[in-house]
Motif scaffolding. Sequence first.
Motif, PDB file in Angstrom:
ATOM      1  N   LEU A   1     -18.527  49.345 -60.047  1.00 53.86           N
ATOM      2  CA  LEU A   1     -19.656  49.287 -59.774  1.00 53.86           C
ATOM      3  C   LEU A   1     -19.821  48.240 -58.723  1.00 53.86           C
ATOM      4  O   LEU A   1     -21.202  47.780 -57.845  1.00 53.86           O
ATOM      5  N   ARG A   2     -19.193  47.102 -58.279  1.00 51.81           N
ATOM      6  CA  ARG A   2     -19.361  46.028 -57.367  1.00 51.81           C
ATOM      7  C   ARG A   2     -19.416  47.018 -55.915  1.00 51.81           C
ATOM      8  O   ARG A   2     -20.152  46.200 -55.071  1.00 51.81           O
ATOM      9  N   LYS A   3     -18.013  47.388 -55.984  1.00 50.27           N
ATOM     10  CA  LYS A   3     -17.279  48.279 -54.893  1.00 50.27           C
ATOM     11  C   LYS A   3     -18.943  48.940 -54.242  1.00 50.27           C
ATOM     12  O   LYS A   3     -19.031  49.249 -53.343  1.00 50.27           O
ATOM     13  N   GLU A   4     -19.393  50.263 -55.131  1.00 49.29           N
ATOM     14  CA  GLU A   4     -20.433  50.761 -54.387  1.00 49.29           C
ATOM     15  C   GLU A   4     -21.970  50.914 -54.621  1.00 49.29           C
ATOM     16  O   GLU A   4     -22.098  50.978 -53.344  1.00 49.29           O
ATOM     17  N   PHE A   5     -22.131  49.671 -55.266  1.00 50.39           N
ATOM     18  CA  PHE A   5     -23.624  48.942 -55.415  1.00 50.39           C
ATOM     19  C   PHE A   5     -23.763  47.956 -55.258  1.00 50.39           C
ATOM     20  O   PHE A   5     -24.687  47.265 -55.249  1.00 50.39           O
ATOM     21  N   LYS A   6     -22.653  46.986 -54.157  1.00 49.33           N
ATOM     22  CA  LYS A   6     -22.341  46.199 -54.040  1.00 49.33           C
ATOM     23  C   LYS A   6     -23.752  44.874 -54.840  1.00 49.33           C
ATOM     24  O   LYS A   6     -23.661  44.921 -56.121  1.00 49.33           O
ATOM     25  N   GLY A   7     -24.560  44.280 -54.375  1.00 50.34           N
ATOM     26  CA  GLY A   7     -25.433  43.098 -55.510  1.00 50.34           C
ATOM     27  C   GLY A   7     -26.284  43.521 -55.902  1.00 50.34           C
ATOM     28  O   GLY A   7     -27.075  42.786 -56.076  1.00 50.34           O
TER      29      GLY A   7
END
Length: 441
Positions: A147-153
């Motif tokens: 989730l953090r890698k693909e959608f950032k913040g």
Amino acid sequence: MASPPQQNEKYRVVLRMRGMFPNDLAGYEAHRLRKGGDISHVDRGRSHLNKTFIGKDTWAAEALEWIQEIRLQNFLDEVTALRKRKRKKDAERRLAEGPKDPWRATRHGPLREIILTANSAYFDDEMAEFFGENREAEFQACAENWLRKEFKGDIIHARVDRDETAFHVHAVLLPIERVEMTRTNKKTGETKVIAVRHMLQPSKHDLIKDYEQAQDSAGAAFSVVNLQRGERRAAAIRHARAAGQPLPKRRYYARTSEWRAEQELKLEAQKAELNEREEALDRRDGRLDTRDAALAVREAEIDSIHAAIEGVESGALTFDASGDVPRLEATAPEEKLAPETARLMQRLMASPKGAKRATTLVGRLFGALKRRTRADAEQAMSRDIAEIRKARDMLQGFVSRLSGKVATSGKTTLKGLARSLMALRRHETPDHGEEYPPDRD
């Protein structure tokens, strides 16, 4: 720690995405806290094990505040830019219209709920536990990394639920995009930025634009915890269509109220089948003298209800209540009907009685959707009134400290906001008999 070779059964990672509107967040939070929604399937004794790992407890309220600030700031920036460019009529028109939602009209909504899980047998594997694996913890860590890698913040909330059938992750995406409005000088060819808007734009993320790419990405990310990509249903459908073969049944994920209405429709079909079988047994035992023609009518009625089920689930059929008599009809124009949709319509209309029974039950499904649309429209109206009032109060503070032409311009703006507020107040509460327009498409 990976499973030993003898336990290397390949389960699939399940990824689902559902569109949301800001007005859905209140109901989402009520369900998260197990205070609302359908919680009949929830083990309340395990609800304390549900944990949030991205975002604060106040994430939903903060998200609504961000959206309101964006809506108001876009409105004020647009009016200011029009006045600077001396487009007085356009500025007055925008003042009368009031703040607009910071997203393009869509039936899906500008937010996304993301759900990640796997078959419950994957998490309950006793051999994995024996070899020291904590599959729930590994799955959560993998989900958070993805989730953090693909959608950032843009992921504003993520949690794990342990009080339902299978361990799963819920996440909410708030995709805020900075959009530059440009103008090109025809003589020089120079492009100049004339305004900046902030919009909720899910398509800024490649995985939202391309669902198959999202499934590929999740499959690759979760391979480290012995899971593989979900079934390639879209590719199978394309292949079957190209080969002229029957299409695989699409998966259909419905809201709870919609699901219950569809289950009622299926139960009606099962009831009709059961009655037909009982009549057949009675006829065989000599207790009922039913002619073959009557049996054919009964079978047509059953098939008509089945056709309605298939059509609603696939999206080929919809409910039309605009005329004197509600009816089921194809979603596509008659001249553009796909062959499978045309066959569904033929099966549906083969039994007037079956079509009537199916239409009544499907009407309940669409009635639930309609009630939700009415509530959303009323909430949107109240929200717009509150925001225009907020803009008016803010400008009043500015104008009180100004003088000269600037003060005159500010007072003109205030008058425009007052007109917008009065116009909205006149339409704030529709009559109960009034129909709201359908969801934006």
